[in-house]
Design a protein around this motif. Structure first.
Motif, PDB file in Angstrom:
ATOM      1  N   ASP A 167     -19.230   7.656 -11.740  1.00  0.00           N
ATOM      2  CA  ASP A 167     -18.530   6.494 -11.191  1.00  0.00           C
ATOM      3  C   ASP A 167     -17.089   6.928 -10.954  1.00  0.00           C
ATOM      4  O   ASP A 167     -16.818   8.127 -10.846  1.00  0.00           O
ATOM      5  N   GLY A 168     -16.172   5.984 -10.889  1.00  0.00           N
ATOM      6  CA  GLY A 168     -14.792   6.348 -10.606  1.00  0.00           C
ATOM      7  C   GLY A 168     -13.810   5.598 -11.485  1.00  0.00           C
ATOM      8  O   GLY A 168     -14.118   4.539 -12.041  1.00  0.00           O
ATOM      9  N   TRP A 169     -12.623   6.154 -11.594  1.00  0.00           N
ATOM     10  CA  TRP A 169     -11.520   5.584 -12.370  1.00  0.00           C
ATOM     11  C   TRP A 169     -10.450   5.069 -11.404  1.00  0.00           C
ATOM     12  O   TRP A 169     -10.251   5.633 -10.328  1.00  0.00           O
ATOM     13  N   VAL A 170      -9.745   4.000 -11.786  1.00  0.00           N
ATOM     14  CA  VAL A 170      -8.688   3.471 -10.938  1.00  0.00           C
ATOM     15  C   VAL A 170      -7.512   3.019 -11.793  1.00  0.00           C
ATOM     16  O   VAL A 170      -7.699   2.455 -12.879  1.00  0.00           O
ATOM     17  N   ASP A 171      -6.316   3.279 -11.320  1.00  0.00           N
ATOM     18  CA  ASP A 171      -5.115   2.657 -11.884  1.00  0.00           C
ATOM     19  C   ASP A 171      -5.027   1.286 -11.226  1.00  0.00           C
ATOM     20  O   ASP A 171      -4.522   1.136 -10.113  1.00  0.00           O
ATOM     21  N   ASP A 172      -5.552   0.267 -11.921  1.00  0.00           N
ATOM     22  CA  ASP A 172      -5.763  -1.034 -11.286  1.00  0.00           C
ATOM     23  C   ASP A 172      -4.463  -1.688 -10.807  1.00  0.00           C
ATOM     24  O   ASP A 172      -4.382  -2.196  -9.678  1.00  0.00           O
ATOM     25  N   ALA A 173      -3.421  -1.692 -11.632  1.00  0.00           N
ATOM     26  CA  ALA A 173      -2.176  -2.349 -11.237  1.00  0.00           C
ATOM     27  C   ALA A 173      -1.520  -1.640 -10.062  1.00  0.00           C
ATOM     28  O   ALA A 173      -0.973  -2.275  -9.152  1.00  0.00           O
ATOM     29  N   ARG A 174      -1.581  -0.310 -10.045  1.00  0.00           N
ATOM     30  CA  ARG A 174      -0.974   0.413  -8.927  1.00  0.00           C
ATOM     31  C   ARG A 174      -1.815   0.277  -7.650  1.00  0.00           C
ATOM     32  O   ARG A 174      -1.274   0.379  -6.546  1.00  0.00           O
ATOM     33  N   LEU A 175      -3.098   0.056  -7.780  1.00  0.00           N
ATOM     34  CA  LEU A 175      -3.908  -0.233  -6.601  1.00  0.00           C
ATOM     35  C   LEU A 175      -3.448  -1.536  -5.957  1.00  0.00           C
ATOM     36  O   LEU A 175      -3.358  -1.646  -4.728  1.00  0.00           O
ATOM     37  N   VAL A 176      -3.156  -2.540  -6.779  1.00  0.00           N
ATOM     38  CA  VAL A 176      -2.615  -3.797  -6.248  1.00  0.00           C
ATOM     39  C   VAL A 176      -1.288  -3.531  -5.533  1.00  0.00           C
ATOM     40  O   VAL A 176      -1.059  -4.010  -4.417  1.00  0.00           O
ATOM     41  N   LEU A 177      -0.413  -2.759  -6.154  1.00  0.00           N
ATOM     42  CA  LEU A 177       0.887  -2.464  -5.547  1.00  0.00           C
ATOM     43  C   LEU A 177       0.742  -1.718  -4.231  1.00  0.00           C
ATOM     44  O   LEU A 177       1.472  -1.988  -3.271  1.00  0.00           O
ATOM     45  N   ALA A 178      -0.197  -0.767  -4.173  1.00  0.00           N
ATOM     46  CA  ALA A 178      -0.393  -0.016  -2.936  1.00  0.00           C
ATOM     47  C   ALA A 178      -0.813  -0.943  -1.803  1.00  0.00           C
ATOM     48  O   ALA A 178      -0.336  -0.813  -0.667  1.00  0.00           O
ATOM     49  N   ASN A 179      -1.691  -1.876  -2.087  1.00  0.00           N
ATOM     50  CA  ASN A 179      -2.086  -2.855  -1.069  1.00  0.00           C
ATOM     51  C   ASN A 179      -0.912  -3.735  -0.674  1.00  0.00           C
ATOM     52  O   ASN A 179      -0.733  -4.056   0.509  1.00  0.00           O
ATOM     53  N   ALA A 180      -0.103  -4.134  -1.644  1.00  0.00           N
ATOM     54  CA  ALA A 180       1.061  -4.966  -1.345  1.00  0.00           C
ATOM     55  C   ALA A 180       2.058  -4.220  -0.471  1.00  0.00           C
ATOM     56  O   ALA A 180       2.599  -4.783   0.494  1.00  0.00           O
ATOM     57  N   MET A 181       2.305  -2.960  -0.783  1.00  0.00           N
ATOM     58  CA  MET A 181       3.249  -2.173   0.026  1.00  0.00           C
ATOM     59  C   MET A 181       2.740  -1.989   1.444  1.00  0.00           C
ATOM     60  O   MET A 181       3.508  -2.072   2.411  1.00  0.00           O
ATOM     61  N   ASP A 182       1.433  -1.768   1.577  1.00  0.00           N
ATOM     62  CA  ASP A 182       0.863  -1.608   2.911  1.00  0.00           C
ATOM     63  C   ASP A 182       0.987  -2.909   3.705  1.00  0.00           C
ATOM     64  O   ASP A 182       1.319  -2.904   4.895  1.00  0.00           O
ATOM     65  N   ALA A 183       0.720  -4.039   3.040  1.00  0.00           N
ATOM     66  CA  ALA A 183       0.867  -5.339   3.701  1.00  0.00           C
ATOM     67  C   ALA A 183       2.299  -5.543   4.171  1.00  0.00           C
ATOM     68  O   ALA A 183       2.550  -5.984   5.303  1.00  0.00           O
ATOM     69  N   LEU A 184       3.254  -5.210   3.321  1.00  0.00           N
ATOM     70  CA  LEU A 184       4.668  -5.357   3.658  1.00  0.00           C
ATOM     71  C   LEU A 184       5.021  -4.519   4.883  1.00  0.00           C
ATOM     72  O   LEU A 184       5.685  -4.986   5.813  1.00  0.00           O
ATOM     73  N   GLU A 185       4.565  -3.279   4.883  1.00  0.00           N
ATOM     74  CA  GLU A 185       4.890  -2.375   5.987  1.00  0.00           C
ATOM     75  C   GLU A 185       4.209  -2.787   7.282  1.00  0.00           C
ATOM     76  O   GLU A 185       4.639  -2.370   8.363  1.00  0.00           O
ATOM     77  N   ARG A 186       3.191  -3.606   7.177  1.00  0.00           N
ATOM     78  CA  ARG A 186       2.510  -4.098   8.377  1.00  0.00           C
ATOM     79  C   ARG A 186       2.998  -5.488   8.782  1.00  0.00           C
ATOM     80  O   ARG A 186       2.394  -6.131   9.632  1.00  0.00           O
ATOM     81  N   GLY A 187       4.089  -5.937   8.156  1.00  0.00           N
ATOM     82  CA  GLY A 187       4.744  -7.149   8.624  1.00  0.00           C
ATOM     83  C   GLY A 187       4.614  -8.377   7.747  1.00  0.00           C
ATOM     84  O   GLY A 187       5.181  -9.421   8.074  1.00  0.00           O
ATOM     85  N   ALA A 188       3.878  -8.284   6.646  1.00  0.00           N
ATOM     86  CA  ALA A 188       3.741  -9.437   5.758  1.00  0.00           C
ATOM     87  C   ALA A 188       5.009  -9.619   4.929  1.00  0.00           C
ATOM     88  O   ALA A 188       5.801  -8.688   4.748  1.00  0.00           O
ATOM     89  N   GLU A 189       5.186 -10.816   4.399  1.00  0.00           N
ATOM     90  CA  GLU A 189       6.230 -11.073   3.415  1.00  0.00           C
ATOM     91  C   GLU A 189       5.541 -11.421   2.105  1.00  0.00           C
ATOM     92  O   GLU A 189       4.568 -12.182   2.085  1.00  0.00           O
ATOM     93  N   LEU A 190       6.030 -10.858   1.004  1.00  0.00           N
ATOM     94  CA  LEU A 190       5.429 -11.100  -0.302  1.00  0.00           C
ATOM     95  C   LEU A 190       6.508 -11.572  -1.267  1.00  0.00           C
ATOM     96  O   LEU A 190       7.540 -10.902  -1.427  1.00  0.00           O
ATOM     97  N   LEU A 191       6.278 -12.712  -1.869  1.00  0.00           N
ATOM     98  CA  LEU A 191       7.232 -13.301  -2.800  1.00  0.00           C
ATOM     99  C   LEU A 191       6.611 -13.335  -4.197  1.00  0.00           C
ATOM    100  O   LEU A 191       5.566 -13.957  -4.394  1.00  0.00           O
TER     101      LEU A 191
END
Length: 537
Positions: A167-191
């Motif tokens: 199976d696989g291992w994940v740094d769960d909190a940093r996976l959330v952050l990576a998605n958030a950063m990608d959303a931001l760079e694609r024009g989203a705003e996150l508060l």
């Protein structure tokens, strides 16, 4: 609290009354866990204008409290959840390739206990597990002789044979952050730290859509959006019943959640090899024992059902003594050296929002998800259930539904896309295999920055992947990174976390952006808190 540096210029000011015309946002997403940020990212990548509001920190609750596995769910086969397992198995390698710094293959050892399940049943389950979805990276299962081997050495001698699977291992909190950063760079705003305290459907004369009130660190803010996504996790049902306040005769909350607390303990390292263990318990549940943060072993999880009222005012789920005793007792059934209560050096717990399928046993409740839409008036989508492994697929399906509700189909794009830091080609050239590619990245960074201690190189590469030089900058020595606030943690990294990753508090830095808190003394953790207090974002 301080305005996030990525916030729009007017984010710090309370909004002026909205003109009764087209809403400025296409979608408001409520909830900054893995499903919320995944949906936000997918929508932003399709060109929709998206705002995400999170009441606390990103991944502050369930999404930083998982067992940290990208897995199909071997035990779900016993509950005949073949569709869920297949979907999760298909996603494993998609995710591994998207961010090889945050996710990597992990082999699991299943010691055979004939009193639990017969060997033929396990072999049949592993055969299905190997073949329900195509594998390119992960090797298949096999039988293993534990007696006399490194894999059997930590176990009681009665466990002589077993099985190994992937199976696989994940740094769960940093996976959330990576998605958030990608959303931001694609024009989203996150508060962050901006709970949504009220939402109200608007009439056509008011411009339609939803009017939401957010309590931001800078004061109240009103947001007008065409569609609303309820990705509040354990709070999804109460958000619909108490905040969305359906119109008379309307039932926004048609489903129910089973709230199941899962707790984990961390103990000093129990074995030195790189495999994890999956242990079968007499109650038909399983627990994992997983190599963790180099010097530790992570053991979990429990399944304790909570009443919905327990969520009211709950800032953080916590393990109780009965759960600690249970995990120690079950692990001690397998480990040659019994696990003692005093060995527990850290614990964490999260509340899983499971879709109620009328199962009596909390561990048997489905881990699948349901996306429920309301199209009468302003569109609303609620996420019921889900698990971290299937978050990308969930987000893709949610974005498909929302695009249809907004009147314009827009193509999915996340399959095969890298998350921030996951495209290693600038460092290593053409990719080969995610696990080997990460080793090549680490070697390349070490060659370019020979002054970095190898352990720090590994930690920074794991956290930031190909973007490691956004932390290091042009530094040619440790001195150029600023003061060493705590061992291996320099001012340059803290400034990066404030500037790029929504980090405000020591808890954000030490337990979600990293797990450095596990390695630091109380005095060292306080030094980080003091620096953040003296250097606000």
């Amino acid at each position: 609290m301080h305005p996030h540096p990525h916030a729009s210029p007017n984010a710090a000011s309370p909004a002026a009354p909205h003109a009764p015309h087209a809403p400025p946002w296409d979608v408001l997403v409520v909830g900054g866990g893995i499903n919320g940020v995944g949906i936000c990212r997918d929508l932003a990548g399709r060109g929709w204008k998206v705002l995400l509001a999170e009441a606390s920190d990103l991944a502050a609750q369930t999404s930083s409290s998982s067992t940290k596995l990208i897995h199909g769910g071997l035990r779900y086969l016993e509950h005949y959840e073949f569709a869920l397992v297949r979907k999760a198995l298909q996603e494993r390698e998609v995710l591994l390739k998207s961010a090889p710094h945050l996710m990597w293959p992990l082999r699991f050892v299943l010691p055979h206990d004939p009193s639990m399940r017969p060997a033929w049943m396990i072999r049949a389950g592993l055969f299905l597990y190997d073949h329900l979805a195509r594998r390119e990276v992960l090797p298949g299962s096999r039988s293993v002789v534990l007696a006399g081997s490194a894999l059997g050495q930590p176990l009681k001698p009665s466990y002589r044979r077993g099985f190994v699977y992937s199976d696989g291992w994940v740094d769960d909190a940093r996976l959330v952050l990576a998605n958030a950063m990608d959303a931001l760079e694609r024009g989203a705003e996150l508060l962050t730290r901006s709970p949504v305290t009220a939402v109200q459907r608007q009439t056509a004369a008011q411009g339609g859509g939803w009017l939401a009130t957010l309590q931001t660190p800078q004061g109240p803010r009103q947001v007008h959006a065409r569609a609303l996504v309820n990705a509040a996790g354990p709070w999804a049902e109460s958000f619909l019943r108490e905040v969305a306040r359906p119109a008379q005769g309307e039932a926004l909350a048609t489903k129910h959640l089973r709230l199941v607390k899962g707790s984990h303990i961390v103990v000093p390292r129990r074995f030195t090899h790189d495999h994890a263990y999956i242990f079968q318990n007499p109650d038909k549940r399983i627990i994992f024992a997983i190599p963790y943060e180099q010097r530790f072993t992570l053991i979990g999880t429990t399944d304790v059902e909570l009443a919905p009222a327990a969520l009211a005012g709950l800032n953080r789920a916590a393990i109780d003594e009965q759960e600690i005793a249970y995990l120690c007792e079950q692990a001690s059934r397998y480990f040659a050296q019994p696990l003692q209560r005093e060995e527990v050096c850290w614990s964490y717990a999260g509340v899983r929002p499971l879709l109620d399928d009328v199962s009596g046993d909390p561990s048997a409740v489905t881990r699948d998800y349901l996306l429920e839409t309301h199209a009468d008036g302003a569109p609303l989508l609620t996420v019921w259930g889900g698990k971290i492994t299937t978050y990308r697929k969930l987000a893709e399906e949610a974005a498909d539904k929302l695009s249809a509700l907004l009147g314009q189909a827009r193509a999915p794009w996340t399959l095969g896309a890298h998350l921030p830091g996951g495209d290693l080609r600038e460092w290593i050239g053409p990719p080969e295999r995610p696990d080997r590619d990460f080793e090549r990245l680490q070697n390349a960074v070490q060659r370019r920055h020979g002054w970095l201690p190898p352990a720090l190189t590994q930690r920074l590469c794991r956290a930031y992947g190909a973007r490691v030089e956004r932390v290091l900058g042009q530094a040619g020595s440790a001195r150029a990174l600023g003061a060493e606030v705590a061992p291996g943690l320099y001012e340059a990294e803290l400034q990066h976390l404030q500037r790029e990753e929504w980090a405000f508090s020591a808890e954000d830095v030490l337990w979600r952006r990293s797990k450095l808190g596990l390695h630091y003394s109380a005095e060292q953790r306080q030094a980080v808190a003091d620096w953040l207090a003296q250097n606000p974002a």
